[in-house]
Design a protein around this motif. Structure first.
Motif, PDB file in Angstrom:
ATOM      1  N   ILE B  33       0.889  -1.330   0.238  1.00 45.64           N
ATOM      2  CA  ILE B  33      -0.082  -0.042  -0.481  1.00 45.64           C
ATOM      3  C   ILE B  33       1.060   1.809  -0.038  1.00 45.64           C
ATOM      4  O   ILE B  33       0.573   2.119  -0.865  1.00 45.64           O
ATOM      5  N   MET B  36       2.513   1.379  -3.491  1.00 47.55           N
ATOM      6  CA  MET B  36       1.205   2.257  -4.761  1.00 47.55           C
ATOM      7  C   MET B  36       0.506   3.584  -4.188  1.00 47.55           C
ATOM      8  O   MET B  36       0.370   3.722  -4.866  1.00 47.55           O
ATOM      9  N   HIS B  37       0.947   3.432  -2.780  1.00 45.42           N
ATOM     10  CA  HIS B  37       0.397   5.075  -2.649  1.00 45.42           C
ATOM     11  C   HIS B  37       0.980   6.030  -2.821  1.00 45.42           C
ATOM     12  O   HIS B  37       0.645   7.701  -4.076  1.00 45.42           O
ATOM     13  N   TYR B  39       2.752   6.089  -5.742  1.00 43.70           N
ATOM     14  CA  TYR B  39       2.900   6.498  -7.232  1.00 43.70           C
ATOM     15  C   TYR B  39       2.091   6.814  -7.589  1.00 43.70           C
ATOM     16  O   TYR B  39       2.184   7.595  -8.297  1.00 43.70           O
TER      17      TYR B  39
END
Lengths: 975, 92
Positions: B33, B36-37, B39
């Motif tokens: 997470i 991905m956050h 990104y």
């Protein structure tokens, strides 16, 4: 009459027009300003704030004062500059911002009260009480300080938009522009020559100079004639290039019919052009600037160049006794030209010391005009010369404070211009790529210089294209331009800087005193340059006065930012054809015309028109139709046009893997001949879209999306397959328009369809969630056994051109079952009854978990949005959950937009328990039902809750129930 | 603006849809997470040269990487996003 001999007007024809109800005459070639001046009308308007009597200051588009309302009815246009409006037969014009009349304006009292109306007056005076502003102060101020009024009638004329491409765009058809266009046009370049004037020639038409063997205006006419005959040249008079955009794109507005009473049949009023030209020449000339001295705004005081233009081009001298006040040689030309035309030139007041004197004219060196007199028009000036004051009786005064290169277009991309001491003005610097300035626009003020720089720039443009463009220049004057800057004459009264917005030297001083010294602050504090003329005549003057106050140079003081448009562009031109029904295109389904013939009521969904409901004879209220459609569908069978749902064909050996990445739930396991509901997330974990995807073959799928998101989903799929996973073997194409698709739902759906379909569609032949490629009397079609209504239901698709035939066949086949055709309202009722989410729930801030679909999000594979849907706050146990809501008392009508509150809880944000998303009346249940997002909703079944709408003032007691109001076990749809 | 499309030549910017920073190509597939956050939410917003994703929606549906100066709007380079993604090692 003050017409003299000569001029570029057609005296063989007379045009009658009115100004403030009085009838006047002019000739073709006249502007409203020239025709009024010829009729001894000097007073043309009242100023914005002080309601000072004003006349014309200029002879062009930079005019700040002579703004009038032109025409009547729907064609009425306020704030038209009389200096550019061509006179036509029957023209009606009215002065603005005065009451009851132009010569007696009651609000002229503002002028006496001027000490109250200085810059910053509103900010300081109307501070409190705060609520008085909107209700009292602002309406009064708006009425008093105004320009023209809008008619509020619809404009009857059409406006077009067009696109043009050229090798070279030449902006401005003065000597530099004409020479540039001739040089490039003779070399075969595709040239566009645009000029805001209706007569090409620019200042050549306003001067008494010679070019070659001809008079300057004659040479301009010959040049225009030659250009008109060149096959690659397009002449665009009455066309203002108003903006420079990126990469050689120019915005222009052509006033196709503004010079006519009404557009000729089939013609537009104006055309907005987008011109693509890798190279452009800015030959926009120069704009003269005034000098600030006391009461320099009376009708009869105008710019010297304008006075000369009216005499030379329009054969008008707006006075009997004329004086000129100048700080440069060009101003002196006005005195010479007027005297040559036999006008009484009383004196030339030249602020410069020394130098030669004009022969035969009273030429005062080292002198200045310090005041003027005349209430509604100039009657005299006070001149100071060698310490002595003298009053001269004159009725026209030409003023020249110098000329500013008209460089706005070059600086629109925020490059700052350079200062030139030689001409005491800014000259263009580093503009957008491909745009060069020539002639007066580049600070080259002689006619020879203009011709030479125009030709040189055109030759360079040709060379850039690998072409030769030789030229020979006609002989023309190359006189030096000598100026000794003088900006403001010291005075005791008020001297105007910006006449349109009534900004005086005192206001500039006040701005300085109150520390608004930066030009951008000066502009906003005093409104200098913020009027419709954008300060074309006054801006530099204001900056120069500020420079004197701060002790900085004018160069360091700078200029405010130039922005498009150069002159006002009408909203009609910007809107073009996009108005009313044509504001945007409508998309119609193949059975639209059939539905229309049946009296369907339509609703806009995205760009589509969908049937909302289909009233039968005797139905007067929409609910009657919708209730009937719902009940008949659940009792027997209903047919609905679902063509508008997005359809995307997905093919390739990696199609299954691709679907697994873009849908949160699993698709790899979907068998051929089966459909599956798919949930698409955004990368942030919110639900983006949903729909059914069917597998037609090993490597072939057809995806459906919601109507509204069809384009966006397709865009995201392209993104996923090109950008994120570029080597997946998958091809996609939108087939939304290729198939007409109808839902057939209800207990008799199969019986109805079996009458048409060639294959066996029994439950065994096509079980729930099955799909098949079938035929209808030999016509290829697709059949999907999917249900949005909760009934036994199918969607049947045929190639779009058979859609109209299919709806008729379905209705005919359904007659024996009492089939209804239902619209989006009934569709909505049935999906709420069944607890399906739609747009109201898919609102961009909801997760699958919120919708009660959390289990669909597969954690076993990589898919867009899955990772971030697992964020702590998004997976909270007590988060919002989709619930059903029904009123405790079935007679109660809940309100859309209501929020949920516990019994006894105060209506505060902290106590907000969620909200109602979809509300319908269920004819099946006989009361209103709703879906909503409720905090910790899954664990609150059976709880009583308040459904509160503070805006509507309603509060209904309701019960939380499962969102599946009908057939929770799904027995009907599997039947 | 005019965008010189690598396949179609100069096309008017009106035909395109803008997405944003081309760093979006570097999706950390399968990441946790926080990664991905970062990104998704953390982007540079430079005044000057910038690589951006544009989509030729009213055209051939190509996703492009446009290198553009955000101050002058000068376009320095235009590539097919698919080629850029492959060069960065993205595949299936």
């Amino acid at each position: 009459m003050t017409r003299i001999a000569g001029g570029l007007i057609d005296r063989s024809r007379t045009l009658t027009f009115t100004f403030d109800g009085q009838s006047f005459q002019g000739h073709p070639g006249d502007t409203l300003a020239s025709a009024l001046l010829a009729a001894d009308v000097r007073l043309m308007g009242r100023s914005f704030k002080y309601h000072r009597p004003r006349g014309v200051l200029t002879s062009g588009s930079e005019e700040p004062n002579a703004l009038v309302e032109v025409r009547t009815g729907g064609r009425q246009e306020p704030n038209t500059r009389a200096t550019v409006q061509e006179v036509f037969e029957g023209l009606t014009a009215r002065s603005q911002n005065r009451w009851p009349s132009l010569s007696f304006d009651a609000l002229g009292i503002n002028d006496r009260l001027n000490s109250f109306f200085a810059a910053g007056f509103y900010y300081k005076t109307f501070m409190w009480p705060a609520k008085f502003w909107e209700k009292l102060y602002e309406p009064i101020i708006r009425r008093a300080a105004g320009l023209g009024a809008l008619t509020r009638e619809a404009d009857p004329d059409a406006y077009d938009k067009g696109f043009l491409h050229a090798d070279l765009l030449v902006v401005g058809a003065g000597p530099a522009g004409l020479m540039a266009a001739l040089t490039a046009g003779r070399a075969g370049l595709r040239v566009i020559l645009a000029d805001e004037d209706f007569l090409l020639g620019g200042r050549l038409n306003a001067e008494s100079l010679a070019v070659g063997e001809q008079g300057s205006a004659d040479w301009a006419r010959s040049a225009a004639a030659e250009l008109a005959a060149l096959p690659t040249v397009r002449l665009m008079p009455r066309t203002t290039v108003f903006g420079v955009f990126d990469h050689g794109i120019y915005g222009a507005v052509e006033r196709v019919s503004d010079h006519l009473p009404a557009p000729v049949q089939g013609q537009v009023r104006q055309t907005l052009w987008r011109i693509y030209a890798p190279q452009a020449i800015m030959a926009t000339g120069a704009i003269e600037r005034p000098i600030a001295f006391d009461n320099n705004d009376r009708p009869g005081v105008m710019l010297a160049g304008a006075l000369r233009a009216y005499a030379n081009r329009w054969a008008v001298v707006p006075g009997q006794r004329v004086a000129v006040f100048a700080n440069n040689d060009d101003g002196l030309r006005t005195a010479v030209d007027l005297q040559a035309k036999g006008v009484d030139v009383v004196a030339v007041i030249d602020s410069r010391e020394g130098g030669a004197l004009l022969p035969g004219i009273r030429h005062l060196r080292g002198a200045s005009v310090v005041d003027t007199s005349g209430r509604l028009g100039l009657t005299g000036i006070t001149v100071e010369h060698r310490g002595r004051r003298e009053t001269l009786a004159v009725d026209a005064l030409g003023v020249s404070g110098g000329w500013n290169p008209n460089l706005g277009l070059m600086q629109q991309h925020r490059a700052r211009p350079d200062w030139s001491d030689e001409i005491a003005a800014f000259v263009p610097a580093r503009g957008p790529k491909g745009l060069v300035a020539v002639g007066a626009a580049a600070g080259v003020f002689s006619t020879h210089g203009a011709l030479r720089t125009g030709a040189e720039a055109a030759r360079a443009a040709a060379e850039a294209l690998g072409r030769q463009a030789p030229y020979a220049l006609p002989k023309a004057e190359d006189a030096p331009y000598r100026i000794a800057p003088l900006w403001a004459v010291k005075g005791a009264s008020r001297a105007w800087v910006d006449q349109q917005n009534d900004v005086t030297v005192k206001d500039v001083k006040l701005a300085h005193q109150e520390a608004f010294s930066d030009v951008e602050h000066l502009k906003r504090y005093t409104t200098l340059g913020m009027a419709t003329d954008q300060g074309k005549t006054g801006n530099l003057l204001g900056a120069a006065i500020m420079a004197e106050l701060t002790g900085q140079s004018i160069e360091a003081t700078g200029q405010t930012t130039y922005r498009p448009p150069f002159t006002p562009v009408s909203l009609g031109a910007l809107g073009g054809r996009s108005k009313g029904r044509d504001f945007k295109p409508f998309r119609l389904t193949p059975s639209h015309h059939w539905a229309k013939s049946q009296g369907a009521v339509f609703v806009e969904v995205g760009m589509w028109l969908r049937t909302q409901w289909l009233p039968k004879a005797g139905e007067t209220e929409w609910r009657q139709s919708v209730d009937r459609e719902v009940l008949a569908t659940r009792a027997s069978v209903g047919i609905c046009d679902v063509t508008t749902l997005g359809k995307i064909d997905v093919q390739g050996t990696d199609a299954a893997a691709f679907l697994d990445r873009v849908y949160a739930n699993n698709f790899a396991s979907l068998a051929i001949g089966k459909c599956r509901y798919g949930l698409m997330l955004r990368e942030d974990g919110m639900v983006y879209d949903d729909g059914t995807t069917a597998r037609l073959g090993p490597n072939e799928y057809v995806m459906t999306t919601t109507t509204a998101n069809a384009v966006l989903v397709f865009r995201n799929l392209e993104y996923a397959r090109q950008v994120l996973w570029p080597d997946l073997d998958v091809q996609i194409i939108s087939t939304t328009e290729a198939w007409a698709q109808y839902s057939v739902a209800g207990p008799n759906a199969r019986k109805l369809l079996q009458k048409l379909v060639d294959q066996d569609i029994s439950d065994a032949g096509l079980p729930y969630m099955g799909c098949a490629e079938i035929t209808i009397g030999g016509l290829r079609a697709r059949l999907f056994r999917i249900s949005f209504s909760g009934e036994l239901a199918y969607e049947i698709a045929v190639p779009a051109r058979y859609g109209d035939g299919l709806i008729r066949a379905l209705v005919a086949a359904g007659e024996e079952f009492g089939a209804v055709v239902y619209g989006t309202e009934a569709l909505g009722v049935m999906r709420v009854e069944k607890g399906h989410v739609a747009g109201n729930e898919l609102n961009g801030t909801s997760t699958a978990l919120n919708m009660g679909l959390g289990k669909m999000v597969s954690r076993k594979k990589e898919a867009i949005g899955v990772t971030l849907s697992g964020r702590e706050a998004l997976v909270a146990e007590d988060g919002l959950r989709l619930v059903g809501v029904k009123p405790v008392n079935p007679a109660d009508a809940m309100k859309a937009g209501s929020h949920f509150l516990k019994i006894g809880a105060a209506p505060t944000v902290e106590n907000d328990d969620g909200w109602l998303t979809s509300l319908v009346y269920s004819p099946h249940l006989g009361h209103y039902i709703a879906l909503g997002y409720l905090r910790d909703g899954a664990r609150r079944m059976g709880e009583k809750i308040r459904v509160v709408n503070l805006l509507a003032g309603t509060e209904i007691m309701a019960e939380i129930v499962s969102p599946h109001f009908i057939d929770p076990q799904g027995e009907r749809l599997r039947g | 603006m005019l965008i010189p499309h690598p396949l179609l030549g100069p096309r008017d910017a009106q035909e395109f849809v803008y997405l944003g920073d081309a760093a979006l190509i570097d999706r950390p597939d399968g990441a946790d997470i926080p990664t991905m956050h970062d990104y998704l939410y953390l982007r540079d917003n430079p005044a000057g040269e910038h690589r951006e994703l544009w989509y030729h929606e009213q055209g051939d549906r190509s996703w492009l990487v446009v290198t553009r100066n955000t101050v002058t709007h000068e376009i320095l380079k235009v590539e097919l996003a698919r080629d850029v993604a492959r060069a960065k090692g993205r595949s299936k």
